[in-house]
Write a protein that holds these residues in place. Structure first.
Motif, mmCIF file in Angstrom:
data_model
loop_
_atom_site.group_PDB
_atom_site.id
_atom_site.type_symbol
_atom_site.label_atom_id
_atom_site.label_comp_id
_atom_site.label_asym_id
_atom_site.label_seq_id
_atom_site.Cartn_x
_atom_site.Cartn_y
_atom_site.Cartn_z
ATOM 1 N N GLN A 215 0.829 -1.201 0.000
ATOM 2 C CA GLN A 215 0.000 0.000 0.000
ATOM 3 C C GLN A 215 0.866 1.254 0.000
ATOM 4 O O GLN A 215 0.603 2.210 -0.741
ATOM 5 C CB GLN A 215 -0.926 -0.016 1.225
ATOM 6 C CG GLN A 215 -1.904 1.140 1.280
ATOM 7 C CD GLN A 215 -2.825 1.055 2.480
ATOM 8 O OE1 GLN A 215 -3.008 -0.006 3.079
ATOM 9 N NE2 GLN A 215 -3.424 2.181 2.851
ATOM 10 N N ALA A 216 1.914 1.249 0.805
ATOM 11 C CA ALA A 216 2.787 2.419 0.885
ATOM 12 C C ALA A 216 3.541 2.649 -0.422
ATOM 13 O O ALA A 216 3.640 3.780 -0.907
ATOM 14 C CB ALA A 216 3.768 2.249 2.038
ATOM 15 N N LEU A 217 4.065 1.591 -1.007
ATOM 16 C CA LEU A 217 4.824 1.737 -2.244
ATOM 17 C C LEU A 217 3.937 2.205 -3.394
ATOM 18 O O LEU A 217 4.341 3.049 -4.201
ATOM 19 C CB LEU A 217 5.499 0.416 -2.597
ATOM 20 C CG LEU A 217 6.632 -0.012 -1.656
ATOM 21 C CD1 LEU A 217 7.129 -1.407 -2.018
ATOM 22 C CD2 LEU A 217 7.779 0.989 -1.689
ATOM 23 N N SER A 224 3.160 13.389 -2.336
ATOM 24 C CA SER A 224 4.317 14.229 -2.055
ATOM 25 C C SER A 224 5.121 13.580 -0.928
ATOM 26 O O SER A 224 4.671 12.624 -0.288
ATOM 27 C CB SER A 224 3.860 15.621 -1.614
ATOM 28 O OG SER A 224 3.216 15.545 -0.338
ATOM 29 N N PHE A 225 6.317 14.085 -0.664
ATOM 30 C CA PHE A 225 7.149 13.532 0.403
ATOM 31 C C PHE A 225 6.435 13.645 1.749
ATOM 32 O O PHE A 225 6.402 12.688 2.535
ATOM 33 C CB PHE A 225 8.488 14.264 0.450
ATOM 34 C CG PHE A 225 9.443 13.719 1.481
ATOM 35 C CD1 PHE A 225 9.929 12.429 1.376
ATOM 36 C CD2 PHE A 225 9.857 14.505 2.553
ATOM 37 C CE1 PHE A 225 10.816 11.920 2.323
ATOM 38 C CE2 PHE A 225 10.742 14.008 3.505
ATOM 39 C CZ PHE A 225 11.222 12.717 3.382
ATOM 40 N N ASP A 226 5.845 14.809 2.016
ATOM 41 C CA ASP A 226 5.147 14.986 3.285
ATOM 42 C C ASP A 226 3.942 14.055 3.393
ATOM 43 O O ASP A 226 3.677 13.489 4.463
ATOM 44 C CB ASP A 226 4.693 16.443 3.449
ATOM 45 C CG ASP A 226 5.847 17.371 3.784
ATOM 46 O OD1 ASP A 226 6.874 16.881 4.302
ATOM 47 O OD2 ASP A 226 5.732 18.583 3.524
ATOM 48 N N GLU A 227 3.204 13.886 2.295
ATOM 49 C CA GLU A 227 2.064 12.960 2.307
ATOM 50 C C GLU A 227 2.520 11.532 2.556
ATOM 51 O O GLU A 227 1.865 10.774 3.283
ATOM 52 C CB GLU A 227 1.313 13.054 0.977
ATOM 53 C CG GLU A 227 0.528 14.332 0.785
ATOM 54 C CD GLU A 227 -0.004 14.486 -0.626
ATOM 55 O OE1 GLU A 227 -1.010 15.206 -0.801
ATOM 56 O OE2 GLU A 227 0.583 13.896 -1.562
ATOM 57 N N GLN A 228 3.673 11.187 1.993
ATOM 58 C CA GLN A 228 4.168 9.827 2.192
ATOM 59 C C GLN A 228 4.614 9.608 3.635
ATOM 60 O O GLN A 228 4.390 8.527 4.206
ATOM 61 C CB GLN A 228 5.317 9.537 1.225
ATOM 62 C CG GLN A 228 5.674 8.060 1.105
ATOM 63 C CD GLN A 228 4.584 7.237 0.427
ATOM 64 O OE1 GLN A 228 3.655 7.772 -0.144
ATOM 65 N NE2 GLN A 228 4.705 5.925 0.505
ATOM 66 N N LEU A 229 5.239 10.612 4.234
ATOM 67 C CA LEU A 229 5.617 10.497 5.634
ATOM 68 C C LEU A 229 4.389 10.284 6.524
ATOM 69 O O LEU A 229 4.409 9.475 7.460
ATOM 70 C CB LEU A 229 6.367 11.746 6.093
ATOM 71 C CG LEU A 229 7.779 11.948 5.532
ATOM 72 C CD1 LEU A 229 8.341 13.278 6.024
ATOM 73 C CD2 LEU A 229 8.695 10.793 5.926
ATOM 74 N N GLU A 230 3.327 11.005 6.216
ATOM 75 C CA GLU A 230 2.100 10.852 7.008
ATOM 76 C C GLU A 230 1.472 9.476 6.802
ATOM 77 O O GLU A 230 0.955 8.863 7.752
ATOM 78 C CB GLU A 230 1.120 11.966 6.646
ATOM 79 C CG GLU A 230 1.590 13.344 7.099
ATOM 80 C CD GLU A 230 0.720 14.465 6.571
ATOM 81 O OE1 GLU A 230 -0.260 14.158 5.856
ATOM 82 O OE2 GLU A 230 1.021 15.638 6.864
ATOM 83 N N LEU A 231 1.536 8.979 5.560
ATOM 84 C CA LEU A 231 1.004 7.649 5.301
ATOM 85 C C LEU A 231 1.826 6.592 6.028
ATOM 86 O O LEU A 231 1.277 5.649 6.614
ATOM 87 C CB LEU A 231 0.999 7.375 3.803
ATOM 88 C CG LEU A 231 0.529 5.968 3.384
ATOM 89 C CD1 LEU A 231 -0.925 5.737 3.793
ATOM 90 C CD2 LEU A 231 0.705 5.760 1.883
ATOM 91 N N GLU A 232 3.151 6.733 5.994
ATOM 92 C CA GLU A 232 4.008 5.790 6.722
ATOM 93 C C GLU A 232 3.669 5.786 8.210
ATOM 94 O O GLU A 232 3.621 4.714 8.841
ATOM 95 C CB GLU A 232 5.478 6.162 6.524
ATOM 96 C CG GLU A 232 5.991 5.895 5.125
ATOM 97 C CD GLU A 232 7.407 6.378 4.910
ATOM 98 O OE1 GLU A 232 7.975 6.097 3.847
ATOM 99 O OE2 GLU A 232 7.960 7.055 5.821
ATOM 100 N N ARG A 233 3.416 6.954 8.749
ATOM 101 C CA ARG A 233 3.009 7.032 10.159
ATOM 102 C C ARG A 233 1.738 6.234 10.413
ATOM 103 O O ARG A 233 1.669 5.435 11.356
ATOM 104 C CB ARG A 233 2.789 8.498 10.541
ATOM 105 C CG ARG A 233 2.223 8.729 11.947
ATOM 106 C CD ARG A 233 1.558 10.093 12.014
ATOM 107 N NE ARG A 233 0.411 10.168 11.100
ATOM 108 C CZ ARG A 233 -0.067 11.328 10.604
ATOM 109 N NH1 ARG A 233 0.501 12.481 10.904
ATOM 110 N NH2 ARG A 233 -1.119 11.305 9.792
#
Length: 263
Positions: A215-217, A224-233
């Motif tokens: 899902q993350a990949l 965006s980078f910030d959106e991906q960081l939030e998703l990883e969280r």
């Protein structure tokens, strides 16, 4: 479940789907799409399944669409190919992408048209050394479908994607590996052994965590980078609540092999 055009076997956490129209190079017709949909629904609803393997019967993996299943004679109305994608190919590609488990593909021969794009869309694709990938659409005046225009630039780069799509040249398995299109090219006689070795590995891994990785990949291609960081969280929060995470830590501390349940 066994159907004439699709074979489904489930054993020890491994679901194996075999495209089974060898006399037609496993090309898709409507009946085959319907059987494939049933098979994937069965897999999704079976909690024992932790990995899916897709391969083809006979000398080819899949030649894409069975052209004899559509009439293009001058005295008949032209078929609506968009409807074919909307009703069959697009749901198939979405269902494979969204399966909450690793999806492996063993390409045992030619993978052409939609067959190539199905293979390339799987999570890990192995190909026999004699296998090949062909974006045959341009030879019919058509556009690559089944996610091809999305997948190809990402796995091969835009220059190679354009060359494959506009020329329709055959790409051998070794070249596909060197371009990063597939995970591995193996000798023909080792294809299923190597694929099933990977399947057995995934059948005892933390399946829920692997689904979150997928899902993350997938999301990273548009986030965006910030959106991906939030998703990883958010995904890590889910992963940290699983029994498999607790078991993984315990096994590490106790210096033993973890017993993951996939939940």
């Amino acid at each position: 479940m066994t159907q004439s055009s699709i074979l489904l076997e489930i054993d020890q956490g491994i679901a194996t789907v075999t495209l089974n129209r060898p006399n037609n190079l496993n090309s898709f017709n409507v009946e085959m799409h319907e059987r494939m949909r049933e098979a994937i629904t069965t897999i999704r609803n079976d909690d024992s399944v932790r990995v899916l393997v897709i391969t083809g019967a006979g000398r080819g993996f899949c030649a894409g669409q069975d052209l004899s299943d559509r009439s293009v004679s001058p005295d008949q109305e032209m078929p609506d190919l968009g409807a074919s994608l909307e009703n069959y190919y697009n749901p198939l590609m979405r269902s494979l992408r969204d399966l909450p488990m690793p999806v492996l593909c063993a390409v045992n021969g030619v993978a052409a048209g939609a067959g190539a794009n199905i293979a390339l869309a799987c999570d890990i694709t192995l190909a026999a050394r004699s296998a090949s990938f062909v974006q045959a659409f341009c030879k019919l005046g058509l556009v690559p479908d089944s996610g091809g225009t999305w997948t190809l630039p990402r796995v091969a780069g835009m220059a190679r994607a354009k060359g494959m799509a506009l020329l329709g040249d055959k790409i051998k398995a070794e070249q596909a590996e060197s371009w990063g299109m597939i995970w591995r090219c193996v000798d023909d006689e080792q294809l299923m052994d190597e694929t099933m070795k990977l399947a057995r590995h995934f059948a005892v891994q933390p399946t829920k965590g692997l689904a979150l990785i997928k899902q993350a990949l997938h999301a990273s291609t548009t986030n965006s980078f910030d959106e991906q960081l939030e998703l990883e969280r958010d995904l890590q929060r889910q992963a940290g609540q699983t029994d498999d995470y607790r078991e993984g830590v315990a096994a590490f501390m106790e210096k033993r092999t973890p017993d993951f349940k996939g939940k």
